[in-house]
Design an enzyme around this catalytic site. Structure first.
Site, PDB file in Angstrom:
ATOM      1  N   ASN A  11       4.804 -14.699  11.328  1.00  0.00           N
ATOM      2  CA  ASN A  11       5.732 -14.908   9.875  1.00  0.00           C
ATOM      3  C   ASN A  11       7.229 -14.238  10.653  1.00  0.00           C
ATOM      4  OD1 ASN A  11       6.763 -13.978   7.826  1.00  0.00           O
ATOM      5  ND2 ASN A  11       4.864 -13.594   6.611  1.00  0.00           N
ATOM      6  N   LYS A  14       8.535 -11.248   8.281  1.00  0.00           N
ATOM      7  CA  LYS A  14       7.924  -9.928   8.877  1.00  0.00           C
ATOM      8  C   LYS A  14       8.952  -9.811  10.213  1.00  0.00           C
ATOM      9  CE  LYS A  14       3.322  -9.619   7.266  1.00  0.00           C
ATOM     10  NZ  LYS A  14       1.914  -9.716   7.835  1.00  0.00           N
ATOM     11  N   ASP A  72      -1.853  -5.185   8.419  1.00  0.00           N
ATOM     12  CA  ASP A  72      -2.786  -5.944   7.231  1.00  0.00           C
ATOM     13  C   ASP A  72      -2.096  -5.377   6.047  1.00  0.00           C
ATOM     14  OD1 ASP A  72      -4.528  -7.761   6.835  1.00  0.00           O
ATOM     15  OD2 ASP A  72      -5.708  -6.361   6.059  1.00  0.00           O
ATOM     16  N   SER A  73      -2.045  -6.227   5.083  1.00  0.00           N
ATOM     17  CA  SER A  73      -1.492  -5.760   3.946  1.00  0.00           C
ATOM     18  C   SER A  73      -2.131  -6.325   2.598  1.00  0.00           C
ATOM     19  CB  SER A  73       0.095  -5.731   3.674  1.00  0.00           C
ATOM     20  OG  SER A  73       0.344  -7.018   4.051  1.00  0.00           O
TER      21      SER A  73
HETATM   22  P1  IMP Z   1      -1.256 -10.063   5.390  1.00  0.00           P
HETATM   23  O1  IMP Z   1      -0.673  -8.829   5.485  1.00  0.00           O
HETATM   24  O2  IMP Z   1      -0.106 -11.121   6.169  1.00  0.00           O
HETATM   25  O3  IMP Z   1      -2.406 -10.317   5.614  1.00  0.00           O
HETATM   26  O4  IMP Z   1      -0.754 -10.667   3.893  1.00  0.00           O
HETATM   27  C1  IMP Z   1      -1.374 -10.048   2.725  1.00  0.00           C
HETATM   28  C2  IMP Z   1      -1.164 -10.310   1.596  1.00  0.00           C
HETATM   29  O5  IMP Z   1      -1.062  -9.509   0.540  1.00  0.00           O
HETATM   30  C3  IMP Z   1      -0.018 -11.343   1.273  1.00  0.00           C
HETATM   31  O6  IMP Z   1      -0.365 -12.651   1.569  1.00  0.00           O
HETATM   32  C4  IMP Z   1       0.382 -11.230  -0.219  1.00  0.00           C
HETATM   33  O7  IMP Z   1      -0.610 -11.854  -0.957  1.00  0.00           O
HETATM   34  C5  IMP Z   1      -0.008  -9.709  -0.029  1.00  0.00           C
HETATM   35  N1  IMP Z   1       1.104  -8.710  -0.018  1.00  0.00           N
HETATM   36  C6  IMP Z   1       1.385  -8.159   1.179  1.00  0.00           C
HETATM   37  N2  IMP Z   1       2.579  -7.450   0.896  1.00  0.00           N
HETATM   38  C7  IMP Z   1       3.023  -7.833  -0.020  1.00  0.00           C
HETATM   39  C8  IMP Z   1       4.209  -7.387  -0.645  1.00  0.00           C
HETATM   40  O8  IMP Z   1       5.114  -6.735  -0.083  1.00  0.00           O
HETATM   41  N3  IMP Z   1       4.741  -8.149  -1.928  1.00  0.00           N
HETATM   42  C9  IMP Z   1       3.942  -9.068  -2.500  1.00  0.00           C
HETATM   43  N4  IMP Z   1       2.449  -9.240  -1.923  1.00  0.00           N
HETATM   44  C10 IMP Z   1       2.252  -8.685  -0.787  1.00  0.00           C
END
Ligand code: IMP
Length: 204
Positions: A11, A14, A72-73
């Site tokens: 990404n 990011k 991871d979020s």
């Molecule tokens: P990953 O950390 O790239 O696996 O993303 C996890 C998912 O959490 C994302 O696709 C969003 O759906 C959600 N997410 C994580 N951080 C945010 C943020 O800052 N704003 C809105 N959605 C978020």
């Protein structure tokens, strides 16, 4: 040889944020792609921390002499037993738009009073070091599920995440303001401190 830091993400947004926050460490920072790595990662952990470590370890298996970072979020809504949580990206289907995902969540929260709408964005960042050790940090931003979508900035669940202290959603904040307050900004800054200590301690 100078150590490199590889961030296990494809990404670009990011990567921008990561370079801004980790840029002053004096270490080369590359995305997985820039490092020429392409691994399929099964995120089957039971927590944000586990998933971040799984991603970092998968890349560290290939790049054994680098420091590998991964995050991871997701969004936890208390009223929905912390859903969508670690399934935030997959909620209602990976390819479903966030307009739809957000409206499903707003529907499920319909009629739920303000004090029961508490929610948080969570971000775990893991670092795997060449000696195989791992460090994981976890940070959050606390807020509420909004009553309706608002704002055009950010991504994902930002339009429905209301921050009472600021009186707006994270989609109504400038990128700079969001980075200062956000789960990911805080976790990356905490990880910068961990890395700084390790690097000052001789890991180069
Ligand atoms: P990953 O950390 O790239 O696996 O993303 C996890 C998912 O959490 C994302 O696709 C969003 O759906 C959600 N997410 C994580 N951080 C945010 C943020 O800052 N704003 C809105 N959605 C978020």
């Amino acid at each position: 040889m100078m150590k490199r830091i590889i961030f296990a993400t494809g990404n670009e947004n990011k990567m921008k944020e990561i370079r801004m926050i980790l840029g002053d460490l004096g270490v080369e920072i590359l995305s997985m792609k820039e490092a020429g790595v392409d691994v399929d990662i099964v995120e089957d952990g039971a927590s944000f921390e586990e998933n971040a470590e799984i991603k970092a370890r998968a890349v560290a298996r290939v790049l054994t002499s680098d420091i590998v970072l991964a995050d991871d979020s997701g969004l936890e809504i208390d009223y929905l037993d912390k859903a969508p949580g670690i399934y935030s990206a997959r909620f209602a289907g990976e390819d479903t738009s966030y307009v739809i995902k957000n409206s499903i969540l707003l529907d499920r929260m319909e009629g739920v009073p303000e004090e029961e709408r508490t929610a948080r964005f969570v971000c775990a960042v893991a670092a795997v070091f060449p000696d195989g050790t791992v460090d994981v940090v976890r940070k959050t931003i606390e807020g509420r599920v909004a009553y309706e979508s608002a704002g055009e900035n950010g991504f994902g669940y930002d339009p429905i995440f209301y921050v009472p202290e600021y009186g707006c959603t994270t989609a109504q904040m400038s990128p700079e303001q969001k980075n200062e307050l956000s789960h990911r900004g805080k976790a990356l800054r905490a990880m910068r401190d961990v890395l700084k200590e390790k690097l000052d301690g001789g890991l180069r």
